[in-house]
Design an enzyme around this catalytic site. Sequence first.
Site, mmCIF file in Angstrom:
data_model
loop_
_atom_site.group_PDB
_atom_site.id
_atom_site.type_symbol
_atom_site.label_atom_id
_atom_site.label_comp_id
_atom_site.label_asym_id
_atom_site.label_seq_id
_atom_site.Cartn_x
_atom_site.Cartn_y
_atom_site.Cartn_z
ATOM 1 N N ASP A 268 -7.729 -3.275 9.971
ATOM 2 C CA ASP A 268 -8.217 -2.266 10.798
ATOM 3 C C ASP A 268 -7.002 -1.162 11.201
ATOM 4 O O ASP A 268 -6.051 -1.471 10.774
ATOM 5 C CB ASP A 268 -8.686 -2.930 12.371
ATOM 6 C CG ASP A 268 -9.894 -3.722 11.994
ATOM 7 O OD1 ASP A 268 -10.267 -4.017 10.996
ATOM 8 O OD2 ASP A 268 -10.346 -4.202 13.078
ATOM 9 N N HIS A 410 -4.223 -5.596 10.724
ATOM 10 C CA HIS A 410 -4.153 -4.062 10.365
ATOM 11 C C HIS A 410 -3.114 -3.584 9.548
ATOM 12 O O HIS A 410 -1.901 -3.832 9.676
ATOM 13 C CB HIS A 410 -3.459 -3.743 11.921
ATOM 14 C CG HIS A 410 -4.534 -4.195 13.022
ATOM 15 N ND1 HIS A 410 -4.159 -5.564 13.538
ATOM 16 C CD2 HIS A 410 -5.536 -3.801 13.833
ATOM 17 C CE1 HIS A 410 -5.191 -5.663 14.328
ATOM 18 N NE2 HIS A 410 -5.806 -4.598 14.541
HETATM 19 ZN ZN ZN Z 1 -8.502 -1.614 16.255
#
Ligand code: ZN
Length: 457
Positions: A268, A410
Amino acid sequence: MKKKNLKLSDRGKLIIVISVLAILFGFLFFNIEKNGENHEIIKEENYYMKIDYPDIENKKENRKIIASIKKYIDEKKGEFIDSVRDLENKEIVYDFLVSNSMSEYEDITSVHLTVYSYTGGAHYIREDKSYYFKKDVGEEVDLTHFLVELDSLKRLADVSYSYILKYGAENDLNFLEDTVREGTEATFENFSHFTFMQSGLEILFPPYQVASWADGEIRIVIPYNELKGIIKDEYLKVSDIPSDVVVEKKTRDLTKFRDKKLIAFTFDDGPSNGPTNKLLDNLDRFEARVTFFVLGSRVNQYSSSLLRAYEQGNQIGSHTYSHLNLFKLKDADILREITNTNANVNAIIGEEPRLLRPPYGNINSEIKSLTNMYTILWNIDPEDWKYKDKDKIAANIVKNAHDGAIVLLHDIYETSVDGAILAMEQLQQEGYAFVTIDEMVTLKNVELDKSKSYFKF
Ligand code: ZN
């Protein structure tokens, strides 16, 4: 004698402590310098902060502009913390988000910051701030630098006025002429956010400036041929618009994964330069493909990472445009968060995302019925943004791994990518294959349902 020994060992301890601190500090400093990309996430009991600092080259000439951007963000942070500190409602988690977009044109770099803060009330407060500086010398400039003469602002204002009305008519928005007139008055403040694009000069009017909050931000693009005599000739270089590039996505033969345990790594908050590309460099080693849930606000700046990820055969999903909490948005704002991201992604890879990962995992059936996308959540969360420790991240993934799992990471932190690579090294030994969400869905014969949320398969 004994006393003296003790003293010596105390001094020894002190020296060791100082040395360790010095090494740690040096390491930290080195890491920041090396990564360049700088992100900050802070989770407290009643607030959440997520700051993406602009990825400006850390060279001597740029120190001043970097410092003034940091000062602005620090001020906004301080204001936010002051306003939530004493709020009585401990049920609500307030939030503060800074995103940025950066672009280069001729000798100028521009940075646009968007600051969202939620301190209660009907909706987020949004503030926009733009910086323009000379690439080579770091010197900050403003709109006057681009105008032929001071009076050109009046002409720019007139052209903008008619373009906004045209935009309103084309998009069935009922703009009030008076509001548009007021928001395009010939002041420098009204024209502080502009970007030189391939197709013309884009001017951004934040919510409220020329239209109602519900209409959102308004962006108009004025073609360069309309700006002759207004903007200096050297900034009106219309480059040839490239003919449509054919983007080719690699699909792979999934039969060899049929008897394997499957795991979907998802990333993400990107794309980014360093971390995203490091991950892409390593995927072939494990015959791995992954899924990226990208932020619409970042894809233009990191379009080459996005395109490379897609062409390699990875899947691109949406993590919305600005990372706002969808629970705090009105329907029109939610739709804008989704459609703007889809449009930006589509412009780069020629395909709109179908998968949605809502920020914070916040979604409900009402939002789902608005969006027409499939909701993909996760069931393994190594909290990579918090630990920033590749071994810890890898160990957590390996410990929790199982067939059908979805891992949340991430690709804006190098430690997260390193952790994923380490985990893949170990899981490959244990008979795992690393697949995208679509590949998982195909291999598991799942018919995706828009009303559901998928944590695993
Ligand atoms: Zn996020």
